[in-house]
Motif scaffolding. Sequence first.
Motif: not given
Length: 460
Positions: A271, A274-275, A279, A347, A363-364
């Motif tokens: 995370g 943020d890409s 991911e 996500h 990432s979340q």
Amino acid sequence: QRGTFFLSHPGIARDEESRTGRDVTRSRETLSGLAMVPLMTSRIWPILQVLGGLLMFFSLTYLMPIVASLVYGDGTWIDFVLAMAMAFAFGAILHLLGRSKKRELQPRDGFILVTLAWILMAGIATVPPMLVIDDLSFTDAFFETMSGLTTTGATVLTGLENLPPAINVWRHELNWLGGMGIIVLAVAILPLLGVGGMQLYKAEATGVNKDSKLTARIADTAKVLWLVYFFVTLACIFALKLAGMNWLDAICHAFAAMSLGGFSTYDSSVGQFDSPLIEAVLIVFMTIAAINFASHFLAWHKRSLAVYWQDTEAKAVVGLLVSSTLVCALYIMASGVYPDFLTSLRHVSFNLVSIATDCGFASQDYDKWPIFVPLWMLFLSCITVSSGSTGGGHQDDPDADLGATGLAGTQETGSSTHHCSSSYRRERDSGVNWRRRAGIHLSVHPRRRRTHLSPCGFRT
């Protein structure tokens, strides 16, 4: 007279005989125990000799963080050199002490050796973190290194982005070594020390196919698997670099992705970047790592992707991930967590694949999602990855075997016993993988008797 009475009394005489018998029994047990000491010693020394060779080999793994320390100038290279010298010296002592008592390893030796190797390697790996990180106890350091080697991915450290680069490289290298299994790597090296690696390979490998070999020699099989693992990891490193990571993050996250270990150089894991591109790259390589590496080798050897289509496990893994991602993304969007389907898909796909393959990137904060999705992700982590992959959990091959057994039993309901026995025999004699058809394969050693469960019942 009184003394004569007591000694001649029948009850006392029996007590004396009983005590005498117990004393004789104890003496025999003591002598038997003492006689077992040389036997146990003769059995343990060859194991310690091979263990010493493994530790000497493991000492070479400190070279990577030493190079990283010199490149980034973090000043920790001397700590890794000290740890390297300790590991090599300890291994050399064990190897030399057991050298004169060398013998062929038995299956039980392999299990003992693998267990001791994992414990000692994790223990020796604690030296650099304890020297570099202030107030880090041995318990926390051992937890961190064992988590890395077993690709568990749990960490007790905070402020990961502030750690010296060499320590982060060391953590992720342990992840990577544990992914394919450093024991399997050592099997390729042990012949140089005059040690056979078949029992080590069997004790380390998982799945019902661990008795099969891609090549004629088990050492060559280990080399093939590690070469595939190495080159796919290189591809992941370059892909992450092109996606926007620096070299340190690309190397570390490639190691963690291919081993499905989940370590990161940041407290916020993936995370932090943020890409969507990063991911997406990680999704691809986590999926690759969740598929049997024998299939990757065959696909490379035959220069054909048809191998994956013929692999029922690979199709099951990909199908389960794709279908679960689509359903969960729709459910998350319908719940109003994200404003549109594409954001929800982004996500959900990354976090679901990460958890389902037992990698552990995040990432979340999916704890805030509707409870069904995290629970489904947790369930997938128990069944998704293939046997022969770097993942954990209950691997797909046994699940496929169970399904095949049930299907075979359903199809053959109502058939005669003679027909069932003859068809089972024809499958076995024609070279079909009848172990999978049987569903249950209990084996301790190739020369010992095996019990199979066929659609017709038990066969021995």
